[in-house]
Design an enzyme around this catalytic site. Structure first.
Site, PDB file in Angstrom:
ATOM      1  N   GLU A  32       0.828  -0.913  -0.010  1.00  0.00           N
ATOM      2  CA  GLU A  32       0.007   0.053   0.000  1.00  0.00           C
ATOM      3  C   GLU A  32       0.946   1.443  -0.133  1.00  0.00           C
ATOM      4  OE1 GLU A  32      -2.592   0.362   3.383  1.00  0.00           O
ATOM      5  OE2 GLU A  32      -3.349   2.260   2.503  1.00  0.00           O
ATOM      6  N   ARG A 257       5.691 -13.017   9.638  1.00  0.00           N
ATOM      7  CA  ARG A 257       6.454 -11.920   9.621  1.00  0.00           C
ATOM      8  C   ARG A 257       7.827 -11.764  10.071  1.00  0.00           C
ATOM      9  NH1 ARG A 257       2.369  -7.891   8.596  1.00  0.00           N
ATOM     10  NH2 ARG A 257       3.636  -5.968   9.139  1.00  0.00           N
ATOM     11  N   LYS A 267       4.609   0.562   9.378  1.00  0.00           N
ATOM     12  CA  LYS A 267       4.590   2.027   8.776  1.00  0.00           C
ATOM     13  C   LYS A 267       3.941   3.124   9.665  1.00  0.00           C
ATOM     14  CE  LYS A 267       3.132   0.185   5.031  1.00  0.00           C
ATOM     15  NZ  LYS A 267       2.610  -0.141   3.589  1.00  0.00           N
TER      16      LYS A 267
END
Ligand code: ATP
Ligand code: MG
Length: 558
Positions: A32, A257, A267
């Site tokens: 994104e 992850r 982020k």
């Protein structure tokens, strides 16, 4: 390029090809554009591009740009640069926003099938009605709207007749499902906001859970690889693909992850550190962003090797940052020229060295890679050494300079400390030493031994340089992570764990043969570690060196 060692995703893909379920492999990396990429993303990049490459497949770079409020062209550009820099070439560059019209039409299809409805509940009410893990949810009073009414309202949503939050489109699945993701998830919302790609064309935007499977299906993605927090969404992913009657059916597979000690990776937090100026932009060398690591001096190869070493599994542990450092040392060992730099200078006058004499000494550029050849280093009556390499009252086992002691100057002579000069405050400002001409490096002198070898630069010829030394940005990262998951009323935020001493800037000197260094040139300064010429702050007059990593490591690969 390189090949992923065996892992469970690789096994699944291999089986799919062997059984004929798939006849090719197509993956995607779907960021994104709401921030810069970090090293966690590098893991996803290496897995997606690497696996496709292993099976002669292809990988798209696709921007998952469904939230105009947080996205920006700056991020799109930075992400493209970082993926390329890591060494990967995408097949197609795609944007989720390219598919908004098709997504809208698929939503209409759902409405027509009685599988979606317009809801007037507020966001808070929807949350309340959703129920909990123990209790089933409650159906919205608007769930029974007719297909005609839903079609009309959805069109009016698109036409801008409603305010943000006034209406949403929801899937009609099962408010009692044990999987909360299936309790009539929201598919579309109203957001009167300009989009970096589509401008003002749309005022309704699809939600991630609806958009992502459609994007994958439209692009013919065979294996949609994502992290384990999406595992519970897989039934919804499959529902969307199925009910929207997508011809192509991708398979979602989740992996753990990557987390690294002493840093933050989300982020949201990285953006806060940048926006509130705790750091010098997204490419600050203290951040685990790809651009930060690049500016610090990491190489794409070191990052790829590191990520591969962390493996692909369902679990997600915290990887010691020492492991990342190990791989950059390995990568630079044979390529980085060796040199000497004095970070915190202390002047020495060699009293028995002839006043106007200069010798040009020979030194290897890289003893571990002799092909790199030799360099010349000047030596004369005045030199600089590190302040730390002198102690007036040394403890036992201190083998460097102290009054009366003799040390070896790397590549030059033995010198002996004869006199200490202080200023009016009692600070040591200069040492007077003598040298022994017999002890010249390379002369085969064996007369006596000294225990300390120190580095130096010639005072007359040395060039000024700035050095930037880094410490972890986040202290007590484990405690930080706990505080993060605690109640919002918790008084500490992750910003309380920011290390105020994470950057030390010092002014020193370097060898004169370094008069033409370029941004991103990398060196190993004797005893200090590997450094990178900073691309943002270096000038012709004064280069700035970022320390990538020190020489010592307690880290051992298993
Ligand atoms: P963050 O939570 O750090 O903000 P994100 O998951 O929201 O990251 P996206 O842009 O949505 O960021 O991520 C793009 C891809 O990168 C996704 O497939 C995501 O699963 C993957 N990814 C993100 N962070 C990590 C990580 N730490 N380890 C492995 N893959 C990751
Ligand atoms: Mg995300």
């Amino acid at each position: 390029m390189e090949h992923n060692s065996s892992n469970f995703i690789r096994t699944i893909i291999k089986e799919d090809l062997e059984s004929g379920k798939r006849d090719h492999v197509m993956t995607r990396f779907p960021p994104e554009p709401n921030g810069y990429l970090h090293i966690g993303h590098a893991k996803s990049i290496v897995i997606n591009f690497g696996l496709a490459d292993d099976f002669n497949g292809k990988t798209n770079l696709r921007f998952d740009d469904t939230n105009p409020l947080k996205e920006d062209q700056e991020y799109v550009d930075a992400i493209k640069e970082d993926v390329k820099w890591l060494g990967y070439e995408w097949e197609d560059l795609r944007f989720a926003s390219d598919y908004f019209e098709e997504m809208y039409n698929r939503a209409i299809l759902l409405i027509k099938k009685g599988k979606a409805y317009i809801d007037d509940l507020t966001a808070d009410e929807i949350r309340e009605y959703r129920g909990t893990l123990k209790e089933p949810g409650k159906e919205s009073p608007y769930r029974g709207r007719t297909i005609e009414e839903n079609l009309d309202l959805f069109e009016r949503m698109r036409n801008g007749e409603f305010e943000n939050g006034q209406k949403v489109l929801r899937a009609k699945i099962d408010m009692a499902s044990p999987n909360i993701n299936l309790r009539d998830p929201v598919l579309y919302r109203v957001a009167h906001a300009a989009h970096h790609n589509t401008g003002d064309k749309w005022c309704i935007y699809p939600m991630y859970a609806f958009a992502h499977p459609l994007e994958d299906a439209i692009e013919g993605i065979t294996h949609s690889l994502c992290t384990t927090e999406f595992e519970d969404q897989r039934p919804l992913y499959n529902w969307v693909v199925e009910e929207c009657e997508m011809e192509h059916k991708p398979q979602q597979i989740e992996f753990g992850r990557l987390n690294i000690s002493n840093t933050v990776m989300s982020k949201r937090k990285l953006k806060q550190l940048v926006d509130e100026e705790f750091v010098d932009g997204w490419d600050d060398p203290r951040l685990p962003t790809i651009s930060g690591l690049r500016r610090k001096g990491y190489t794409p190869g070191a990052i790829r090797e590191f990520v591969k070493e962390t493996g692909v599994s369902k679990g997600s542990g915290v990887v010691d940052e020492a492991m990342l450092e190990h791989f950059v040392r390995e990568d630079l060992k044979l390529t980085a020229p060796r040199t000497m730099g004095v970070l915190k200078p202390l002047k020495i006058v060699i009293t028995n060295y002839p006043e106007d004499q200069v010798e040009w000494l020979d030194a290897e550029i890289n003893p571990e890679n002799p092909e790199m050849g030799m360099r010349k280093i000047p030596f004369s009556r005045e030199i600089y050494v590190e302040q730390d390499d002198f102690m007036e009252n040394p403890p036992k086992k201190y083998f460097r300079l102290f009054p009366g002691n003799e040390v070896r100057l790397k590549h030059a002579y033995f010198i002996k400390c004869e006199e200490v000069i202080k200023d009016e405050n009692g600070e040591v400002v200069e040492l007077r030493c003598t040298y022994d001409p017999e002890t010249k490096s390379g002369s085969g002198f064996t007369g006596r031994k000294v225990k300390g070898t120190i580095h130096w630069v010639d005072a007359k010829h040395a060039l000024p340089a700035e050095f930037r030394l880094y410490e972890p940005l986040i202290l007590n990262a484990e405690e930080e992570a706990e505080a993060d998951t605690a109640e919002e009323t918790e008084e500490k935020t992750f910003l309380d764990y920011v290390n105020k001493n994470s950057l030390e800037v010092v002014q020193g000197f370097i060898e004169p043969n370094m008069d033409d260094v370029k941004p991103h040139d990398k060196f190993q300064f004797f005893r200090h570690g590997y450094f990178n010429v900073d691309p943002n702050h270096s000038t012709k007059e004064k280069p700035v060196f970022n320390r990538i990593v020190s020489l010592k490591s307690s880290f051992k690969l298993k």
